[in-house]
Design a protein around this motif. Sequence first.
Motif, short mmCIF file in Angstrom:
data_model
loop_
_atom_site.label_atom_id
_atom_site.label_comp_id
_atom_site.label_asym_id
_atom_site.label_seq_id
_atom_site.Cartn_x
_atom_site.Cartn_y
_atom_site.Cartn_z
N GLY A 127 -0.44 -17.88 -8.49
CA GLY A 127 -0.39 -16.57 -9.13
C GLY A 127 -1.21 -15.56 -8.34
N TYR A 128 -0.75 -14.32 -8.32
CA TYR A 128 -1.58 -13.25 -7.75
C TYR A 128 -1.34 -11.97 -8.53
N PHE A 129 -2.31 -11.07 -8.42
CA PHE A 129 -2.27 -9.82 -9.19
C PHE A 129 -2.43 -8.63 -8.25
N THR A 130 -1.69 -7.58 -8.54
CA THR A 130 -1.86 -6.35 -7.75
C THR A 130 -2.27 -5.22 -8.69
N ARG A 131 -3.02 -4.29 -8.11
CA ARG A 131 -3.34 -3.07 -8.83
C ARG A 131 -2.49 -1.97 -8.19
N ALA A 132 -1.67 -1.29 -9.00
CA ALA A 132 -0.86 -0.18 -8.48
C ALA A 132 -1.47 1.11 -9.00
N LYS A 133 -1.95 1.94 -8.08
CA LYS A 133 -2.66 3.15 -8.52
C LYS A 133 -1.72 4.29 -8.85
N ALA A 175 0.84 -1.21 0.00
CA ALA A 175 0.00 0.00 0.00
C ALA A 175 0.87 1.25 0.00
N ALA A 176 2.02 1.15 0.67
CA ALA A 176 2.92 2.31 0.72
C ALA A 176 3.72 2.46 -0.57
N CYS A 177 3.74 1.42 -1.40
CA CYS A 177 4.50 1.46 -2.65
C CYS A 177 3.54 1.66 -3.80
N GLY A 178 3.32 2.87 -4.16
CA GLY A 178 2.47 3.14 -5.32
C GLY A 178 1.02 2.76 -5.11
N HIS A 179 0.56 2.79 -3.86
CA HIS A 179 -0.85 2.45 -3.56
C HIS A 179 -1.22 1.13 -4.22
N SER A 180 -0.43 0.10 -3.96
CA SER A 180 -0.69 -1.21 -4.56
C SER A 180 -1.51 -2.06 -3.62
N SER A 181 -2.35 -2.92 -4.21
CA SER A 181 -3.11 -3.86 -3.38
C SER A 181 -3.36 -5.13 -4.18
N ILE A 182 -3.49 -6.24 -3.46
CA ILE A 182 -3.73 -7.53 -4.14
C ILE A 182 -5.20 -7.58 -4.55
#
Length: 516
Positions: free
Chosen positions: A441-447, A67-74
């Motif tokens: 596998g997993y995916f993150t969304r980086a805002k 979350a602290a890195c580019g507003h990323s979340s799984i």
Amino acid sequence: MATANNYDVIIIGAGLGGLISGAILAKMEGKKVLVLEKNPDIGGKIMSYGYLHNPDITEGEYRKSLAACGHSSIVHSEPAFPEIMEKHGLFKNYIVDTGWHQMSLGPRNRFAQIANALGKSIPISPTVGFLYHQDGKFMQLSDIANSWPKESQQERKRVAKYTSLISKEQSHQYDHVDYQAFLESITNDKNVIDYYGLMGCYSGGLNCPTTVSAGEIIRVNNMNNMAGMHFQKGGGGGVVTGGFKMVANIFADVIRESGGEIRTNSRVTEIVVKDRKAVGVRLKEDSGVEQEINAPVIINNIPPRYLGNILPQTYWPMEFKQRIENQFPLAGLLGFIGLKEPIEKGDGRKGDFSIRQLPGTEELDVIGEGSIFSFEQTSEVDPTRAKNGKCLMNTWISLYPKNPFGATEITNDELIQKMIQLIYDFFRKQYPQWDDVYEWGYFTRAKDMYGMSICPGQLGERRLPVKHPTVENLYHTGDTVAQWGIASDGVGYGALLTVGEVTGKDYKSLIAPWGR
Ligand SMILES: Cc1cc2nc3c(=O)[nH]c(=O)nc-3n(C[C@H](O)[C@H](O)[C@H](O)COP(=O)(O)OP(=O)(O)OC[C@H]3O[C@@H](n4cnc5c(N)ncnc54)[C@H](O)[C@@H]3O)c2cc1C
């Protein structure tokens, strides 16, 4: 409240820009540097996780760090994320970065050159280059061009020559021209327009050439060519061996070895300004201790969108404010996939694989005619990324941020879930053995990936100045300042501009002439 005054430079934020600026000032100028970072770890948007970094990280800590890195979340995982951690040993057997984290220019990257000038070396694993999907296979762009009619081949050479003769200074006239329009203004050949359009999207991290700045791409392509890292011949990529975080560690080492100090868990709450001069900062440590620290030079590395938290807007001239408001950071959907073994074999296995239109995305509500999809078998490029002969794959699709042009991809959960299914569909079709080889596998969304705006946006001379316009002794650095280049490579160049402004010296000479 305690105060201390024995620093020459205070840097707010231990992102790449802050660390590179601090390293140069500490080592080459002999300045006593203090870097203040709000997070428990340095690196900002570049963070690595896994056995060389933090093998015991918990799921909660990982999510918080993302979350602290580019507003990323799984946003998706198969199987459930705890199983990926426990059964497959995500952090014991692999190294994953915040994102895919490609190194533009590979071993000739500009921050790698700066590290060399500071007596350090960044370990880089180069890719074999850019491989493009055509007729069910991945091929080098140059091979694809060779299969065109003769006229298109000649036209491509003419266009290549034409753009290579545009100087860096001249390229700025195209900063606010979209790349598709630029290409259409110099050629009618559809093969050539598609070919360069794809390269531009790939370099710019965007999905559609109408949103890529022609000026930025001309500069980047010309730099790649002059560096001998021709994109069209597949060059120009690579990853940092052992994880991108190594880069932050290396510049942090230079700061410490040169007598500087880096404090984590130290959030700056205010830039102290007296008589329109920055004289220090107020900070709050996690322990609750508050402090004012003074220094004659303050460098801000926090993304300007958050500058309002620490510098009252009375110090923001209207134009500066508008520049900040008109910045729309790049965003993306990033995949991390564990395979029993590499699935793409042969000479090209260390490539950056790219598909112009991920099948099915043309039906989705995305900017462009479907989404460009890229992936890499990262552990084939850098074997430290996966233990036991397994394969770590990284994937990437750009998602447009919310912006005045009406895009909402980044907030559209349904769209994102459909894209993920289409990614799996593509792999199953491309590789019939996929289900036998796939483990997790997993995916993150980086805002908020990096500050390069979509076009027409805050590019070229509309980026933020490195010297604050109304407060003396206050400077900015990072991926949103008046640099050029792709993401972290541009951050390195930006740090040279910041340090140049602070010292009045030309620090661009630390890098090769083609990158200045
Ligand atoms: C998912 C993802 C994928 C990416 N992929 C690539 C890629 O493939 N190739 C590439 O080149 N680049 C990539 N990037 C972009 C690259 O990582 C960034 O451009 C670069 O790291 C930004 O560096 P920066 O110096 O601008 O600062 P940042 O990394 O934004 O650092 C700012 C620092 O300031 C700190 N801070 C904020 N507020 C305060 C405060 N009040 N007090 C103290 N500290 C504070 C933050 O915690 C942070 O550490 C990616 C980024 C992300 C998120």
